[in-house]
Design an enzyme around this catalytic site. Structure first.
Site, PDB file in Angstrom:
ATOM      1  N   THR A 136       0.831  -1.207   0.000  1.00 28.24           N
ATOM      2  CA  THR A 136       0.000   0.000   0.000  1.00 28.24           C
ATOM      3  C   THR A 136       0.866   1.258   0.000  1.00 28.24           C
ATOM      4  O   THR A 136       1.991   1.239   0.521  1.00 28.24           O
ATOM      5  CB  THR A 136      -0.910   0.005   1.255  1.00 28.24           C
ATOM      6  OG1 THR A 136      -1.477   1.295   1.417  1.00 28.24           O
ATOM      7  CG2 THR A 136      -0.149  -0.338   2.531  1.00 28.24           C
ATOM      8  N   ASP A 137       0.299   2.344  -0.526  1.00 28.68           N
ATOM      9  CA  ASP A 137       1.010   3.630  -0.475  1.00 28.68           C
ATOM     10  C   ASP A 137       1.165   4.128   0.968  1.00 28.68           C
ATOM     11  O   ASP A 137       1.993   4.987   1.257  1.00 28.68           O
ATOM     12  CB  ASP A 137       0.304   4.688  -1.343  1.00 28.68           C
ATOM     13  CG  ASP A 137      -1.138   4.970  -0.946  1.00 28.68           C
ATOM     14  OD1 ASP A 137      -1.655   4.326   0.005  1.00 28.68           O
ATOM     15  OD2 ASP A 137      -1.773   5.834  -1.588  1.00 28.68           O
ATOM     16  N   GLU A 138       0.347   3.555   1.886  1.00 30.54           N
ATOM     17  CA  GLU A 138       0.378   4.056   3.270  1.00 30.54           C
ATOM     18  C   GLU A 138       1.716   3.790   3.957  1.00 30.54           C
ATOM     19  O   GLU A 138       2.033   4.411   4.969  1.00 30.54           O
ATOM     20  CB  GLU A 138      -0.780   3.464   4.076  1.00 30.54           C
ATOM     21  CG  GLU A 138      -2.113   3.776   3.412  1.00 30.54           C
ATOM     22  CD  GLU A 138      -3.342   3.527   4.278  1.00 30.54           C
ATOM     23  OE1 GLU A 138      -3.239   3.553   5.503  1.00 30.54           O
ATOM     24  OE2 GLU A 138      -4.414   3.311   3.687  1.00 30.54           O
ATOM     25  N   TYR A 161      -1.610  -0.324  11.124  1.00 23.46           N
ATOM     26  CA  TYR A 161      -1.818  -1.016   9.842  1.00 23.46           C
ATOM     27  C   TYR A 161      -0.639  -0.789   8.907  1.00 23.46           C
ATOM     28  O   TYR A 161      -0.019  -1.744   8.410  1.00 23.46           O
ATOM     29  CB  TYR A 161      -3.121  -0.531   9.178  1.00 23.46           C
ATOM     30  CG  TYR A 161      -3.210  -0.857   7.699  1.00 23.46           C
ATOM     31  CD1 TYR A 161      -3.316  -2.173   7.262  1.00 23.46           C
ATOM     32  CD2 TYR A 161      -3.157   0.161   6.728  1.00 23.46           C
ATOM     33  CE1 TYR A 161      -3.379  -2.478   5.900  1.00 23.46           C
ATOM     34  CE2 TYR A 161      -3.222  -0.138   5.377  1.00 23.46           C
ATOM     35  CZ  TYR A 161      -3.334  -1.458   4.960  1.00 23.46           C
ATOM     36  OH  TYR A 161      -3.388  -1.754   3.619  1.00 23.46           O
ATOM     37  N   LYS A 165       2.265  -3.369   7.339  1.00 20.87           N
ATOM     38  CA  LYS A 165       2.478  -3.564   5.904  1.00 20.87           C
ATOM     39  C   LYS A 165       3.926  -3.215   5.531  1.00 20.87           C
ATOM     40  O   LYS A 165       4.540  -3.891   4.705  1.00 20.87           O
ATOM     41  CB  LYS A 165       1.499  -2.710   5.093  1.00 20.87           C
ATOM     42  CG  LYS A 165       0.040  -3.117   5.198  1.00 20.87           C
ATOM     43  CD  LYS A 165      -0.280  -4.464   4.589  1.00 20.87           C
ATOM     44  CE  LYS A 165      -0.260  -4.476   3.084  1.00 20.87           C
ATOM     45  NZ  LYS A 165      -0.704  -5.794   2.545  1.00 20.87           N
TER      46      LYS A 165
HETATM   47  P1  NAD Z   1     -10.040  -6.974   2.570  1.00 20.89           P
HETATM   48  O1  NAD Z   1      -9.978  -6.635   4.022  1.00 20.89           O
HETATM   49  O2  NAD Z   1     -11.281  -6.673   1.806  1.00 20.89           O
HETATM   50  O3  NAD Z   1      -9.763  -8.538   2.382  1.00 20.89           O
HETATM   51  C1  NAD Z   1      -8.755  -9.207   3.078  1.00 20.89           C
HETATM   52  C2  NAD Z   1      -8.950 -10.708   2.864  1.00 20.89           C
HETATM   53  O4  NAD Z   1      -7.890 -11.390   3.542  1.00 20.89           O
HETATM   54  C3  NAD Z   1     -10.263 -11.238   3.447  1.00 20.89           C
HETATM   55  O5  NAD Z   1     -10.874 -12.102   2.514  1.00 20.89           O
HETATM   56  C4  NAD Z   1      -9.811 -12.011   4.681  1.00 20.89           C
HETATM   57  O6  NAD Z   1     -10.668 -13.104   5.008  1.00 20.89           O
HETATM   58  C5  NAD Z   1      -8.432 -12.473   4.266  1.00 20.89           C
HETATM   59  N1  NAD Z   1      -7.550 -12.750   5.421  1.00 20.89           N
HETATM   60  C6  NAD Z   1      -7.342 -11.961   6.505  1.00 20.89           C
HETATM   61  N2  NAD Z   1      -6.489 -12.557   7.340  1.00 20.89           N
HETATM   62  C7  NAD Z   1      -6.122 -13.736   6.760  1.00 20.89           C
HETATM   63  C8  NAD Z   1      -5.245 -14.773   7.125  1.00 20.89           C
HETATM   64  N3  NAD Z   1      -4.569 -14.738   8.272  1.00 20.89           N
HETATM   65  N4  NAD Z   1      -5.094 -15.825   6.294  1.00 20.89           N
HETATM   66  C9  NAD Z   1      -5.794 -15.888   5.124  1.00 20.89           C
HETATM   67  N5  NAD Z   1      -6.651 -14.935   4.735  1.00 20.89           N
HETATM   68  C10 NAD Z   1      -6.807 -13.859   5.531  1.00 20.89           C
HETATM   69  O7  NAD Z   1      -8.785  -6.280   1.928  1.00 20.89           O
HETATM   70  P2  NAD Z   1      -8.601  -5.609   0.482  1.00 20.89           P
HETATM   71  O8  NAD Z   1      -9.107  -4.227   0.548  1.00 20.89           O
HETATM   72  O9  NAD Z   1      -9.099  -6.540  -0.543  1.00 20.89           O
HETATM   73  O10 NAD Z   1      -7.017  -5.525   0.413  1.00 20.89           O
HETATM   74  C11 NAD Z   1      -6.243  -6.563  -0.178  1.00 20.89           C
HETATM   75  C12 NAD Z   1      -4.774  -6.206  -0.050  1.00 20.89           C
HETATM   76  O11 NAD Z   1      -4.534  -4.952  -0.693  1.00 20.89           O
HETATM   77  C13 NAD Z   1      -4.307  -6.031   1.387  1.00 20.89           C
HETATM   78  O12 NAD Z   1      -3.019  -6.597   1.497  1.00 20.89           O
HETATM   79  C14 NAD Z   1      -4.262  -4.527   1.596  1.00 20.89           C
HETATM   80  O13 NAD Z   1      -3.276  -4.177   2.546  1.00 20.89           O
HETATM   81  C15 NAD Z   1      -3.890  -4.059   0.202  1.00 20.89           C
HETATM   82  N6  NAD Z   1      -4.367  -2.686  -0.124  1.00 20.89           N
HETATM   83  C16 NAD Z   1      -5.697  -2.394  -0.095  1.00 20.89           C
HETATM   84  C17 NAD Z   1      -6.113  -1.108  -0.456  1.00 20.89           C
HETATM   85  C18 NAD Z   1      -7.571  -0.734  -0.485  1.00 20.89           C
HETATM   86  O14 NAD Z   1      -7.882   0.412  -0.814  1.00 20.89           O
HETATM   87  N7  NAD Z   1      -8.498  -1.621  -0.208  1.00 20.89           N
HETATM   88  C19 NAD Z   1      -5.179  -0.133  -0.803  1.00 20.89           C
HETATM   89  C20 NAD Z   1      -3.829  -0.481  -0.793  1.00 20.89           C
HETATM   90  C21 NAD Z   1      -3.445  -1.767  -0.478  1.00 20.89           C
HETATM   91  P1  TYD Z   2     -10.574   4.325   4.554  1.00 23.90           P
HETATM   92  O1  TYD Z   2     -11.581   3.967   3.523  1.00 23.90           O
HETATM   93  O2  TYD Z   2     -10.676   3.715   5.913  1.00 23.90           O
HETATM   94  O3  TYD Z   2      -9.139   4.075   3.909  1.00 23.90           O
HETATM   95  P2  TYD Z   2      -7.657   4.499   4.434  1.00 23.90           P
HETATM   96  O4  TYD Z   2      -7.747   4.889   5.857  1.00 23.90           O
HETATM   97  O5  TYD Z   2      -6.890   3.236   4.247  1.00 23.90           O
HETATM   98  O6  TYD Z   2      -7.212   5.611   3.534  1.00 23.90           O
HETATM   99  O7  TYD Z   2     -10.608   5.905   4.750  1.00 23.90           O
HETATM  100  C1  TYD Z   2     -10.421   6.792   3.660  1.00 23.90           C
HETATM  101  C2  TYD Z   2     -10.423   8.198   4.217  1.00 23.90           C
HETATM  102  O8  TYD Z   2     -11.743   8.491   4.708  1.00 23.90           O
HETATM  103  C3  TYD Z   2      -9.504   8.368   5.406  1.00 23.90           C
HETATM  104  O9  TYD Z   2      -8.918   9.681   5.333  1.00 23.90           O
HETATM  105  C4  TYD Z   2     -10.429   8.286   6.624  1.00 23.90           C
HETATM  106  C5  TYD Z   2     -11.735   8.844   6.090  1.00 23.90           C
HETATM  107  N1  TYD Z   2     -12.966   8.273   6.707  1.00 23.90           N
HETATM  108  C6  TYD Z   2     -13.941   9.134   7.235  1.00 23.90           C
HETATM  109  O10 TYD Z   2     -13.808  10.367   7.199  1.00 23.90           O
HETATM  110  N2  TYD Z   2     -15.057   8.573   7.782  1.00 23.90           N
HETATM  111  C7  TYD Z   2     -15.240   7.234   7.850  1.00 23.90           C
HETATM  112  O11 TYD Z   2     -16.294   6.777   8.415  1.00 23.90           O
HETATM  113  C8  TYD Z   2     -14.249   6.368   7.297  1.00 23.90           C
HETATM  114  C9  TYD Z   2     -14.413   4.883   7.330  1.00 23.90           C
HETATM  115  C10 TYD Z   2     -13.122   6.942   6.725  1.00 23.90           C
END
Ligand code: NAD
Ligand code: TYD
Length: 354
Positions: A136-138, A161, A165
């Site tokens: 992630t960019d975070e 988090y 990562k």
């Molecule tokens: P999500 O939370 O929707 O899904 C995570 C999945 O991982 C779930 O299906 C969960 O059951 C599974 N999981 C959790 N713990 C596990 C374990 N111990 N063993 C096996 N499976 C397990 O997450 P997402 O949004 O789909 O993100 C996927 C990946 O992308 C993550 O690594 C996250 O850090 C990264 N990512 C997500 C975003 C975003 O905007 N959603 C942005 C940047 C990076």
């Molecule tokens: P989120 O979707 O949790 O992603 P991330 O924290 O990984 O960027 O949040 C996106 C942005 O929205 C973040 O700046 C937090 C804000 N946010 C709110 O203002 N209200 C909310 O209820 C949630 C879930 C997020």
């Protein structure tokens, strides 16, 4: 036929990735290892039923015996690790599980891949194998008003988090630097699209607007995120796993930076028009207590993946948000299922007093 171990693909990005790959490749095997935490949902994978190219295994990426057994059974070419605890607010409330899954789970996968692919005596890796870590960019921390995250930006995570990562990324890099493991790391910005669990900003706001519930905006709502349509992210992962230079990190972003408040107002306007409901107004917005350690701005520079691999985002935000809202409107049952039971408890605990 390429055989992939894909983890966490009952979640948001992973399930989109499964559909993307099954659409694109005739001859492929995707073995999907997912623990089915609150974020994992077999309903996300309904469209794979009867398709022998996708095999679902319920299990934990920390379970070394299970992962080893899967390597022996399927002789994987690639591992793509999506599995993670992914929500910042949950990491603030309970950091330990983030270390277990995101750090220890990643190290377990790396060790199992090494045991399967590395010839210790010859110090060589099996041809054509690769481990891809979805990061992630975070991990880069927060930006001021100017500049972008480059692959060379030092890691400087703030939340539990992003710290977990970043730690995982260091281990992946260490397996490359120490043993020569063939790896890539992708670091993408905030994804949005179908199947996202409604703890994240966009689906949470869609869900609340539909119920005329208050919309909790943290602090002044001027925090900036760089939004990427999930299918564009899936395309990038496919390109990196199949064409990325070994050992490289690739940033994935769409140059689509928007303050949270603007996202919330867009969701309100879209749903007011789509549902023809004039009672959906900005009066629903509530500015609530800010997130602890809230990163102010993320912004990705995707030049490297564009120049090296020819990746570009195909979905402008204006189209992506309509596709997303369409999907949530057409999948009310999905939303009803994921927001019943434990979700209510989560919501009350997380937003109580805010
Ligand atoms: P999500 O939370 O929707 O899904 C995570 C999945 O991982 C779930 O299906 C969960 O059951 C599974 N999981 C959790 N713990 C596990 C374990 N111990 N063993 C096996 N499976 C397990 O997450 P997402 O949004 O789909 O993100 C996927 C990946 O992308 C993550 O690594 C996250 O850090 C990264 N990512 C997500 C975003 C975003 O905007 N959603 C942005 C940047 C990076
Ligand atoms: P989120 O979707 O949790 O992603 P991330 O924290 O990984 O960027 O949040 C996106 C942005 O929205 C973040 O700046 C937090 C804000 N946010 C709110 O203002 N209200 C909310 O209820 C949630 C879930 C997020």
């Amino acid at each position: 036929m390429k055989k992939y171990l894909i983890t966490g693909c009952a979640g948001f990005i992973g399930s989109n990735f499964v559909y993307y790959m099954l659409r694109k490749y005739e001859d492929i095997l995707l073995v999907n290892l997912d623990k089915l935490t609150y974020a994992g949902n077999l309903e996300n994978l309904k469209g794979t039923e009867g398709d022998s190219r996708h095999v679902f295994v319920q299990g934990d990426i920390c379970d070394k015996a299970l992962v080893t057994e899967l390597f022996q059974k399927y002789d994987f070419d690639y591992v793509i690790n999506f599995a993670a605890e992914s929500h910042v607010d949950r990491s603030i409330a309970n950091p330990e599980i983030f270390v277990e899954t995101n750090v220890l789970g990643t190290v377990t996968l790396l060790q199992c891949a090494k045991e399967a692919w590395y010839n210790t005596e010859a110090r060589t890796w099996k041809d054509g194998t690769k481990y891809l870590q979805v990061s992630t960019d975070e991990v880069y921390g927060a930006l001021g008003t100017e500049g972008y995250f480059m692959e060379t930006t030092p890691l400087n995570p703030h939340s539990p988090y992003s710290s977990s990562k970043a730690s995982a990324d260091h281990f992946v890099q260490a397996f490359h630097d120490t043993y020569g493991m063939p790896i890539n790391i992708t670091r993408c910005s905030n994804n949005y699209g179908p199947y996202q669990f409604p703890e994240k900003l966009i689906p949470l706001m869609i869900h609340n607007v539909k119920q005329h519930k208050p919309l909790p905006v943290y602090g002044d709502g001027m925090q900036i995120r760089d939004w990427l349509y999930v299918e564009d992210h899936c395309k990038a992962i496919d390109m990196v796993v199949n064409g990325g230079k070994i050992g490289e990190v690739y940033n994935v972003g769409a140059h689509n930076e928007r303050p949270n408040i603007l996202i919330v107002k867009t969701v309100i306007e879209q749903l007011r028009n789509r549902l023809r409901d004039d009672s959906i107004t900005e009066d629903l917005i509530r500015h609530v207590e800010d997130r602890l350690g809230h990163d102010r701005r993320y912004g990705i520079d995707p030049t490297k993946i564009k120049n090296d691999l020819g990746w570009y985002p195909e979905t402008p935000f204006e189209r992506g948000i309509v596709l997303t809202i369409d999907w949530y409107l057409q999948n009310e049952e999905w939303m009803n299922h994921v927001t019943s039971g434990n979700y209510q408890k989560y919501y009350e605990a997380m937003y109580k007093g805010k």
